[in-house]
Design a protein around this motif. Sequence first.
Motif, PDB file in Angstrom:
ATOM      1  N   ARG A 170       0.848  -1.193   0.000  1.00 49.61           N
ATOM      2  CA  ARG A 170       0.000   0.000   0.000  1.00 49.61           C
ATOM      3  C   ARG A 170       0.888   1.250   0.000  1.00 49.61           C
ATOM      4  N   SER A 171       0.582   2.154  -0.912  1.00 52.14           N
ATOM      5  CA  SER A 171       1.261   3.443  -0.959  1.00 52.14           C
ATOM      6  C   SER A 171       0.208   4.542  -0.880  1.00 52.14           C
ATOM      7  N   GLU A 172       0.644   5.787  -0.822  1.00 48.70           N
ATOM      8  CA  GLU A 172      -0.309   6.898  -0.776  1.00 48.70           C
ATOM      9  C   GLU A 172      -1.171   6.948  -2.031  1.00 48.70           C
ATOM     10  N   GLU A 173      -0.642   6.414  -3.127  1.00 47.44           N
ATOM     11  CA  GLU A 173      -1.406   6.409  -4.382  1.00 47.44           C
ATOM     12  C   GLU A 173      -2.310   5.192  -4.524  1.00 47.44           C
ATOM     13  N   GLY A 174      -2.262   4.255  -3.581  1.00 45.22           N
ATOM     14  CA  GLY A 174      -3.062   3.044  -3.659  1.00 45.22           C
ATOM     15  C   GLY A 174      -2.199   1.804  -3.779  1.00 45.22           C
ATOM     16  N   PRO A 175      -2.814   0.637  -4.000  1.00 42.63           N
ATOM     17  CA  PRO A 175      -2.049  -0.605  -4.114  1.00 42.63           C
ATOM     18  C   PRO A 175      -1.017  -0.499  -5.232  1.00 42.63           C
ATOM     19  N   THR A 176       0.212  -0.881  -4.924  1.00 47.00           N
ATOM     20  CA  THR A 176       1.320  -0.708  -5.859  1.00 47.00           C
ATOM     21  C   THR A 176       2.148  -1.986  -5.918  1.00 47.00           C
ATOM     22  N   ALA A 177       2.597  -2.316  -7.121  1.00 47.62           N
ATOM     23  CA  ALA A 177       3.427  -3.512  -7.322  1.00 47.62           C
ATOM     24  C   ALA A 177       4.828  -3.092  -7.727  1.00 47.62           C
ATOM     25  N   LEU A 178       5.812  -3.711  -7.128  1.00 49.92           N
ATOM     26  CA  LEU A 178       7.194  -3.433  -7.509  1.00 49.92           C
ATOM     27  C   LEU A 178       8.043  -4.688  -7.383  1.00 49.92           C
ATOM     28  N   LEU A 179       9.201  -4.645  -8.017  1.00 51.70           N
ATOM     29  CA  LEU A 179      10.121  -5.773  -8.034  1.00 51.70           C
ATOM     30  C   LEU A 179      11.215  -5.553  -6.997  1.00 51.70           C
ATOM     31  N   VAL A 180      11.425  -6.571  -6.152  1.00 50.63           N
ATOM     32  CA  VAL A 180      12.436  -6.495  -5.106  1.00 50.63           C
ATOM     33  C   VAL A 180      13.405  -7.658  -5.277  1.00 50.63           C
ATOM     34  N   GLU A 181      14.674  -7.362  -5.355  1.00 49.28           N
ATOM     35  CA  GLU A 181      15.686  -8.398  -5.480  1.00 49.28           C
ATOM     36  C   GLU A 181      15.992  -9.013  -4.115  1.00 49.28           C
ATOM     37  N   ARG A 182      16.291 -10.286  -4.138  1.00 50.90           N
ATOM     38  CA  ARG A 182      16.522 -11.001  -2.888  1.00 50.90           C
ATOM     39  C   ARG A 182      17.700 -10.447  -2.099  1.00 50.90           C
ATOM     40  N   ASP A 183      18.735 -10.017  -2.813  1.00 49.64           N
ATOM     41  CA  ASP A 183      19.940  -9.576  -2.113  1.00 49.64           C
ATOM     42  C   ASP A 183      19.874  -8.116  -1.668  1.00 49.64           C
ATOM     43  N   ALA A 184      18.701  -7.480  -1.790  1.00 57.28           N
ATOM     44  CA  ALA A 184      18.566  -6.109  -1.286  1.00 57.28           C
ATOM     45  C   ALA A 184      18.654  -6.120   0.237  1.00 57.28           C
ATOM     46  N   PRO A 185      19.396  -5.213   0.843  1.00 58.11           N
ATOM     47  CA  PRO A 185      19.491  -5.168   2.312  1.00 58.11           C
ATOM     48  C   PRO A 185      18.108  -5.029   2.951  1.00 58.11           C
ATOM     49  N   GLY A 186      17.856  -5.858   3.971  1.00 53.68           N
ATOM     50  CA  GLY A 186      16.582  -5.814   4.674  1.00 53.68           C
ATOM     51  C   GLY A 186      15.599  -6.893   4.263  1.00 53.68           C
ATOM     52  N   VAL A 187      15.931  -7.699   3.252  1.00 57.60           N
ATOM     53  CA  VAL A 187      15.077  -8.818   2.840  1.00 57.60           C
ATOM     54  C   VAL A 187      15.492 -10.066   3.609  1.00 57.60           C
ATOM     55  N   ARG A 188      14.513 -10.719   4.220  1.00 62.34           N
ATOM     56  CA  ARG A 188      14.805 -11.929   4.995  1.00 62.34           C
ATOM     57  C   ARG A 188      13.694 -12.937   4.761  1.00 62.34           C
ATOM     58  N   THR A 189      14.053 -14.218   4.616  1.00 61.18           N
ATOM     59  CA  THR A 189      13.060 -15.265   4.396  1.00 61.18           C
ATOM     60  C   THR A 189      13.137 -16.321   5.485  1.00 61.18           C
ATOM     61  N   GLU A 190      12.005 -17.001   5.684  1.00 62.48           N
ATOM     62  CA  GLU A 190      11.912 -18.049   6.712  1.00 62.48           C
ATOM     63  C   GLU A 190      11.036 -19.169   6.156  1.00 62.48           C
ATOM     64  N   LEU A 191      11.609 -20.343   5.996  1.00 60.72           N
ATOM     65  CA  LEU A 191      10.897 -21.472   5.410  1.00 60.72           C
ATOM     66  C   LEU A 191       9.709 -21.885   6.275  1.00 60.72           C
ATOM     67  N   ILE A 192       8.564 -22.137   5.634  1.00 62.09           N
ATOM     68  CA  ILE A 192       7.386 -22.676   6.320  1.00 62.09           C
ATOM     69  C   ILE A 192       7.391 -24.187   6.109  1.00 62.09           C
ATOM     70  N   GLU A 193       7.560 -24.934   7.171  1.00 59.29           N
ATOM     71  CA  GLU A 193       7.666 -26.385   7.075  1.00 59.29           C
ATOM     72  C   GLU A 193       6.374 -27.070   7.477  1.00 59.29           C
ATOM     73  N   ASP A 194       6.302 -28.370   7.130  1.00 59.22           N
ATOM     74  CA  ASP A 194       5.207 -29.258   7.534  1.00 59.22           C
ATOM     75  C   ASP A 194       3.852 -28.798   7.012  1.00 59.22           C
ATOM     76  N   MET A 195       3.823 -28.303   5.787  1.00 59.97           N
ATOM     77  CA  MET A 195       2.562 -27.956   5.153  1.00 59.97           C
ATOM     78  C   MET A 195       1.805 -29.229   4.781  1.00 59.97           C
ATOM     79  N   ILE A 196       0.513 -29.093   4.560  1.00 59.50           N
ATOM     80  CA  ILE A 196      -0.308 -30.260   4.232  1.00 59.50           C
ATOM     81  C   ILE A 196      -0.020 -30.772   2.824  1.00 59.50           C
ATOM     82  N   GLY A 197       0.407 -29.881   1.949  1.00 60.65           N
ATOM     83  CA  GLY A 197       0.688 -30.271   0.569  1.00 60.65           C
ATOM     84  C   GLY A 197       1.760 -29.393  -0.034  1.00 60.65           C
ATOM     85  N   ILE A 198       2.107 -29.663  -1.272  1.00 67.18           N
ATOM     86  CA  ILE A 198       3.225 -29.038  -2.001  1.00 67.18           C
ATOM     87  C   ILE A 198       4.391 -28.746  -1.046  1.00 67.18           C
ATOM     88  N   ARG A 199       4.783 -29.762  -0.329  1.00 67.85           N
ATOM     89  CA  ARG A 199       5.756 -29.598   0.759  1.00 67.85           C
ATOM     90  C   ARG A 199       7.168 -29.325   0.249  1.00 67.85           C
TER      91      ARG A 199
END
Length: 384
Positions: A170-199
């Motif tokens: 959300r931005s002041e102009e409304g819903p906005t889409a942009l591209l973010v590279e993984r190696d940009a500082p401040g990006v962090r991921t955490e694997l979700i394990e033990d899903m019911i499917g597409i594990r």
Amino acid sequence: MTATPTAGRLTAREEFRAFADRHIAPHADAWHRAQRTPPEVVRLLADEGLLGLPVPREYGGGGGDAVTLGLLAGELGRACSSVRSLLTVHTMVAHAIQRWGSRSQRETWLPRLAAGEIVGALAVSEPGAGSDAAAVTTRLVRDGDDWVVNGHKKWTTYGETAGLFLVVGRSEEGPTALLVERDAPGVRTELIEDMIGIRASMTANVYFDDVRVPGGHVLARPGLGVSHVVGAALDLGRYTVGWGCVGILDACLEASVDYASTREQFGSLIKEHQLVRRMISSMYTDARAARLLCLEAGRLRDERDPGALAATSTAKYFAATAAGRAAADAVQIHGANGCGPDYPVQRYLGDSRVMEIIEGSAQLHQVGLAEYAFQERGLRRRQR
């Protein structure tokens, strides 16, 4: 493997099937248990031209049409729904860039996506926002020529390994889409394990903490992130998921026929039992009906027919719910064996359950399809 004309689609399907049988299906259960897709699988898909199949040739892709892409999604879905999920999210990001990106964005990202140098992932869902993409709370704030991103995305398929995220906030102009590279500082991921499917789909939480993104990474223009960018991406996602469900139906049918033809109970093969035959006949019919619906949706998409939206929704809804029924029956036919890890029908059951939720839940499609019915009936009345 490259895109094929209409006359060559049967050949394309056979090539896709042979590839899936050789490289994907034998390992799907192991990947499911490990909850990982090995990086060499991504590399193999890219080297075969499969990740870039629908990307225009001018950007290094195969230039494949919708029907051919669907046939590929069906064969990957038959072998491993997680790998089909990779195709889905990767092509959704590529499609969004192709349709809404600037010339510079297309020239920068499409060749890399087509070559598999990076994996694309759609970062839309949040802990409090699923089907309602407009309810996202991720904040996008202008700072000079840049944007600063803060938020938490959840259920990001292949988010643990993606190199490029299509983020909606959300931005002041409304819903906005942009591209973010993984190696940009401040990006962090955490694997979700033990899903019911597409594990094996390496689905992840993705956190953005004061991530600075160049202004040139915005797709379309601010305010169109949901109505245009995400809408187009999700429509393509529904289409490939529908085809993936055709693959699950085929897998359930093959497993059930093979098992019923060899398993004896009460002195006879269980394929002779009438109620087992009823379940298999339902799978057989549903698999063919779902395939025809997906083929029709693909044809309309290739023709840019306005009816493609309704056809895609219809195909996804029918194929997903049919896959759920088929997987439940496949487990039942296998009996106790179907509940354990030695047969793939347990995996099909969990995967099919996810299919009824992602890219629009079954209930969301029911509401939408009813609206299409009212609209079509109203149009016919006005034409009289």
